[in-house]
Design a protein around this motif. Structure first.
Motif, PDB file in Angstrom:
ATOM      1  N   LEU A 105      -1.013   4.899  -1.005  1.00 20.96           N
ATOM      2  CA  LEU A 105      -2.209   4.870  -0.159  1.00 20.96           C
ATOM      3  C   LEU A 105      -1.815   5.096   1.291  1.00 20.96           C
ATOM      4  CD1 LEU A 105      -4.459   2.007  -1.540  1.00 20.96           C
ATOM      5  CD2 LEU A 105      -4.996   4.422  -1.406  1.00 20.96           C
ATOM      6  N   PHE A 148      -6.801  -5.068  -4.585  1.00 22.56           N
ATOM      7  CA  PHE A 148      -6.871  -5.507  -3.204  1.00 22.56           C
ATOM      8  C   PHE A 148      -7.363  -6.943  -3.091  1.00 22.56           C
ATOM      9  CE2 PHE A 148      -6.511  -1.100  -2.283  1.00 22.56           C
ATOM     10  CZ  PHE A 148      -5.988  -1.060  -1.013  1.00 22.56           C
ATOM     11  N   ASN A 200       1.804   2.553  -3.937  1.00 24.41           N
ATOM     12  CA  ASN A 200       0.994   3.465  -4.741  1.00 24.41           C
ATOM     13  C   ASN A 200       0.490   4.652  -3.916  1.00 24.41           C
ATOM     14  OD1 ASN A 200      -1.097   2.410  -3.259  1.00 24.41           O
ATOM     15  ND2 ASN A 200      -2.448   2.114  -5.013  1.00 24.41           N
ATOM     16  N   GLN A 232       0.819  -1.219   0.000  1.00 28.82           N
ATOM     17  CA  GLN A 232       0.000   0.000   0.000  1.00 28.82           C
ATOM     18  C   GLN A 232       0.851   1.267   0.000  1.00 28.82           C
ATOM     19  OE1 GLN A 232      -3.591   0.206   2.444  1.00 28.82           O
ATOM     20  NE2 GLN A 232      -3.464  -2.006   2.684  1.00 28.82           N
ATOM     21  N   ASN A 236     -11.365   8.527 -14.313  1.00 30.57           N
ATOM     22  CA  ASN A 236     -10.681   9.369 -13.338  1.00 30.57           C
ATOM     23  C   ASN A 236      -9.373   9.923 -13.893  1.00 30.57           C
ATOM     24  OD1 ASN A 236     -12.522   9.227 -11.244  1.00 30.57           O
ATOM     25  ND2 ASN A 236     -11.672   7.300 -10.485  1.00 30.57           N
ATOM     26  N   ARG A 238      -2.217  11.107  -7.203  1.00 39.44           N
ATOM     27  CA  ARG A 238      -3.185  10.365  -8.031  1.00 39.44           C
ATOM     28  C   ARG A 238      -2.494   9.796  -9.270  1.00 39.44           C
ATOM     29  NH1 ARG A 238      -8.077  13.616  -9.687  1.00 39.44           N
ATOM     30  NH2 ARG A 238      -9.007  11.687 -10.398  1.00 39.44           N
ATOM     31  N   TYR A 283     -15.628  -6.665  -4.022  1.00 36.07           N
ATOM     32  CA  TYR A 283     -16.466  -5.818  -3.167  1.00 36.07           C
ATOM     33  C   TYR A 283     -16.391  -4.345  -3.534  1.00 36.07           C
ATOM     34  CZ  TYR A 283     -17.233  -9.900  -0.334  1.00 36.07           C
ATOM     35  OH  TYR A 283     -17.605 -11.145   0.088  1.00 36.07           O
ATOM     36  N   GLN A 284     -15.523  -4.001  -4.477  1.00 34.85           N
ATOM     37  CA  GLN A 284     -15.424  -2.585  -4.827  1.00 34.85           C
ATOM     38  C   GLN A 284     -16.293  -2.238  -6.038  1.00 34.85           C
ATOM     39  OE1 GLN A 284     -11.255  -2.667  -5.710  1.00 34.85           O
ATOM     40  NE2 GLN A 284     -11.602  -2.494  -7.886  1.00 34.85           N
ATOM     41  N   LEU A 285     -16.940  -3.241  -6.663  1.00 29.34           N
ATOM     42  CA  LEU A 285     -17.777  -2.960  -7.834  1.00 29.34           C
ATOM     43  C   LEU A 285     -18.992  -2.149  -7.410  1.00 29.34           C
ATOM     44  CD1 LEU A 285     -17.689  -6.515  -9.434  1.00 29.34           C
ATOM     45  CD2 LEU A 285     -16.252  -4.565  -9.982  1.00 29.34           C
ATOM     46  N   MET A 313      -6.360   0.875 -16.447  1.00 27.26           N
ATOM     47  CA  MET A 313      -5.575   2.104 -16.249  1.00 27.26           C
ATOM     48  C   MET A 313      -4.188   1.966 -16.885  1.00 27.26           C
ATOM     49  SD  MET A 313      -6.662   3.343 -12.419  1.00 27.26           S
ATOM     50  CE  MET A 313      -5.720   2.128 -11.543  1.00 27.26           C
ATOM     51  N   ARG A 370      -0.955   6.657  -8.480  1.00 28.42           N
ATOM     52  CA  ARG A 370      -1.905   5.541  -8.375  1.00 28.42           C
ATOM     53  C   ARG A 370      -2.315   5.016  -9.734  1.00 28.42           C
ATOM     54  NH1 ARG A 370      -4.983   8.475  -3.509  1.00 28.42           N
ATOM     55  NH2 ARG A 370      -3.341   8.090  -2.002  1.00 28.42           N
ATOM     56  N   PHE A 371      -2.276   5.879 -10.768  1.00 25.81           N
ATOM     57  CA  PHE A 371      -2.567   5.379 -12.110  1.00 25.81           C
ATOM     58  C   PHE A 371      -1.398   4.558 -12.640  1.00 25.81           C
ATOM     59  CE2 PHE A 371      -5.145   9.474 -12.344  1.00 25.81           C
ATOM     60  CZ  PHE A 371      -6.296   8.843 -11.946  1.00 25.81           C
ATOM     61  N   LEU A 373      -3.202  -1.188  -8.038  1.00 23.10           N
ATOM     62  CA  LEU A 373      -3.250  -2.094  -6.892  1.00 23.10           C
ATOM     63  C   LEU A 373      -4.599  -2.802  -6.865  1.00 23.10           C
ATOM     64  CD1 LEU A 373      -2.216  -3.242  -4.236  1.00 23.10           C
ATOM     65  CD2 LEU A 373      -2.838  -1.124  -3.120  1.00 23.10           C
ATOM     66  N   PHE A 382     -14.222   3.167 -14.631  1.00 23.34           N
ATOM     67  CA  PHE A 382     -14.078   4.115 -13.520  1.00 23.34           C
ATOM     68  C   PHE A 382     -12.662   4.676 -13.408  1.00 23.34           C
ATOM     69  CE2 PHE A 382     -13.451   4.896  -8.857  1.00 23.34           C
ATOM     70  CZ  PHE A 382     -14.295   5.984  -8.758  1.00 23.34           C
ATOM     71  N   GLY A 383     -11.672   3.792 -13.421  1.00 25.44           N
ATOM     72  CA  GLY A 383     -10.282   4.239 -13.326  1.00 25.44           C
ATOM     73  C   GLY A 383      -9.891   5.137 -14.491  1.00 25.44           C
TER      74      GLY A 383
END
Lengths: 287, 270
Positions: free
Chosen positions: A58, A91, A56, A53, A113, A81, A96-98, A162, A84-85, A89, A109-110
């Motif tokens: 976080l 997880f 990137n 973590q 952004n 940011r 669960y992030q959908l 991304m 992070r692109f 990462l 989404f990525g």
């Protein structure tokens, strides 16, 4: 050539200045070259997750520096940011992030952004879903209608879209059936071959590491124990077992065999290599 | 960050105050609030102050912690004090421009501030010395008589217990989802109000989905263990009133009587 990922004296302390203070990683130094496929292993609580973590941005290091592609990631906070692109990462249990209405929108989404054009986004979404081996027909479905394994691959596609220079996956196969595991891992390997990006794969399965990675990174009690080729890591089966980890089963088999005087000079950690070796040996005996 | 939020403020201990039956503690807290509202002058407050500090001392909870609990309402105290000071008519103490401060206003401001501070300090002792689970247990038992008019006391208490149990889990989950979306470049920190509200969608939807899933799983697990609601359910730890509860009730009663007497014999402020 400068290293893709360079970590200098990285230390991170949880709950700093409270009675619960605990160093999650202590003084880690590391250099990972571009295009490596690195297996990250370590006992639960050894600091693996904390380490990745940091890569990137976080988590912010309490001391030490992190360079991605030669750039100190905390030099300019506003660029975090962008980092992070570049360092994708995935997880644990990423399904669960959908959240979007359709699979396509979720994968987008990525890239959205990142501020890309619509054409570029569409192209990346289609490529990403192909990378993870899902049919394009799924793109207009709701992610909540998919099966567990499909959801996971959509979530991975969301990060791949991304086009990060470094892709980090935290136990991408946890909770999947053997077929699903193999499929995801070989797709990651395939992605690695096709894009040449640097990959870090956290896994508890030594067999998977032996099969897919060419380097291994071992964390133990908040410290970096070793970063070396898979071969050299599994040579030290004694110290690896002492950490509560294990070497691949096939290595254990050949350790026993070498005690009995067979294959003493060999270092075996994949089943395929072991089979070749055994067949060669048997042929020799026949003659 | 999110993880650092302390929930409930239960301070583990085994003092006299901790050992009072939670039902009695809730009743005493209600009595204490009533007491604060019948006080009519500063001498009455003296009794209340002695009472609160005696409780804090007996509970062995650091005074600093209790004082810290008052902090969040300081703005409220300042606001009401200012209103009281400037807008109560009476004998003028001094003037700044068009603003007048009156003796009555100043008196009332101090009086109200003392009341609010004592209220917070006193009632927070309930949550400092009683674990959330004991508290919901006690609420269930206290509301039991209302079952006769079909009030779902057991269901209410069970809901509260489950809610308390799942708050840390949900916080952890939120943390995880936030990290995952940030890793995909979600920008949660900048933008105007509408942009920020929109940025919450990728966090709230997965959170709701998993909360509903968890609820379903929990219901299933409870049914597997034959949970059928409160009827016929016995407890591992029964609540029992002890002598301690009687003593504490008597002390509370004496304080209230004392304050009523002071109200009769000493001139009132409001």
């Amino acid at each position: 050539m400068s290293a893709m990922i360079k970590v200098e004296n990285l230390t991170h302390i949880y709950s700093k200045d409270t009675p619960f203070e605990k160093a999650a990683i202590k003084d880690v130094n590391l250099e990972i070259e571009e295009g490596e496929f690195v297996g990250v292993i370590g006992h639960t609580g050894s600091g693996k997750s904390t380490l990745i973590q940091h890569l990137n941005g976080l988590l912010k290091p309490d001391s030490g520096k992190i360079y991605i592609d030669g750039q100190d990631i905390w030099e300019n906070k506003k660029n975090i940011r962008q980092v992070r692109f570049n360092v994708g990462l995935v997880f644990q249990y990423p399904e669960y992030q959908l959240f979007e209405e359709t699979v396509a929108k979720d994968i987008a989404f990525g890239p959205t952004n990142m501020g890309l054009s619509q054409d570029e986004i569409n192209e990346r979404v289609e490529q990403a879903i192909e990378f993870v081996g899902l049919s394009r027909d799924l793109l207009q479905k709701s992610p909540f209608e998919l099966s567990g394994g499909q959801k996971r691959r959509v979530a991975i596609a969301g990060v791949i879209a991304m086009r990060p220079k470094v892709l980090i996956l935290d136990e991408p196969t946890a909770g999947l059936d053997p077929k699903g595991r193999d499929r995801i891992l070989s797709q990651i390997k395939d992605y690695h071959k096709r894009t040449g990006s640097t990959i870090l794969l956290v896994s508890h399965s030594m067999e998977d590491i032996a099969k897919f990675a060419n380097k291994a990174l071992v964390m133990n009690e908040s410290k970096l124990f070793a970063y070396d080729t898979v071969e050299n890591i599994f040579k030290q089966s004694d110290s690896i077992s002492k950490m509560g980890l294990s070497v691949p089963q096939i290595t254990k088999v050949f350790d026993k065999l070498s005690e009995k005087g067979y294959f003493t000079n060999e270092n075996i950690y994949t089943v395929k290599y072991a089979t070749d070796l055994l067949l060669k040996h048997l042929k020799k005996e026949e003659q | 960050m999110l993880r650092d939020i302390t929930l409930g403020q239960y301070f583990i201990g085994n003092s006299v105050i901790h050992r009072i039956d939670p039902r009695m503690k809730i009743l005493l807290t209600i009595a204490f609030i009533t007491m604060l509202f019948i006080v009519k002058n500063f001498i009455g407050f003296a009794v209340a102050i002695v009472f609160v500090f005696a409780v804090i001392f007996l509970s062995k909870i650091p005074l600093k912690l209790v004082v810290k609990g008052v902090k969040p309402i300081v703005p409220l105290i300042i606001f009401t004090s200012l209103l009281n000071m400037f807008f109560i008519s009476g004998k003028t103490l001094f003037e700044i421009g068009f603003l007048k401060i009156t003796v009555e206003g100043l008196n009332l401001a101090i009086f109200m501030s003392v009341r609010i501070i004592l209220l917070i300090m006193g009632t927070s002792m309930l949550t400092y010395t009683t674990s959330p689970i004991a508290l919901t247990d006690a609420i269930e038992r206290l509301l039991n008589p209302l079952k006769k008019i079909k009030f779902p006391a057991h269901e209410m208490a069970m809901m509260m217990t489950i809610a308390l149990r799942f708050i840390p889990t949900l916080i952890e989950e939120t943390d995880k989802i936030m990290s995952a979306q940030k890793a995909r470049g979600a920008d949660l920190e900048s933008g105007n109000l509408i942009q920020r509200a929109k940025a919450l969608i990728p966090i709230l939807i997965p959170l709701f989905v998993s909360a509903f899933m968890r609820a379903g799983e929990l219901a299933m697990a409870m049914e597997c263990r034959c949970y059928q609601g409160g009827q016929g359910r016995t407890r591992m730890r029964e609540l029992h009133y002890s002598k301690l509860d009687v003593y504490s009730a008597i002390i509370m009663a004496i304080s209230i009587v004392l304050i009523v007497l002071i109200n009769i014999f000493v001139p009132t402020i409001i």
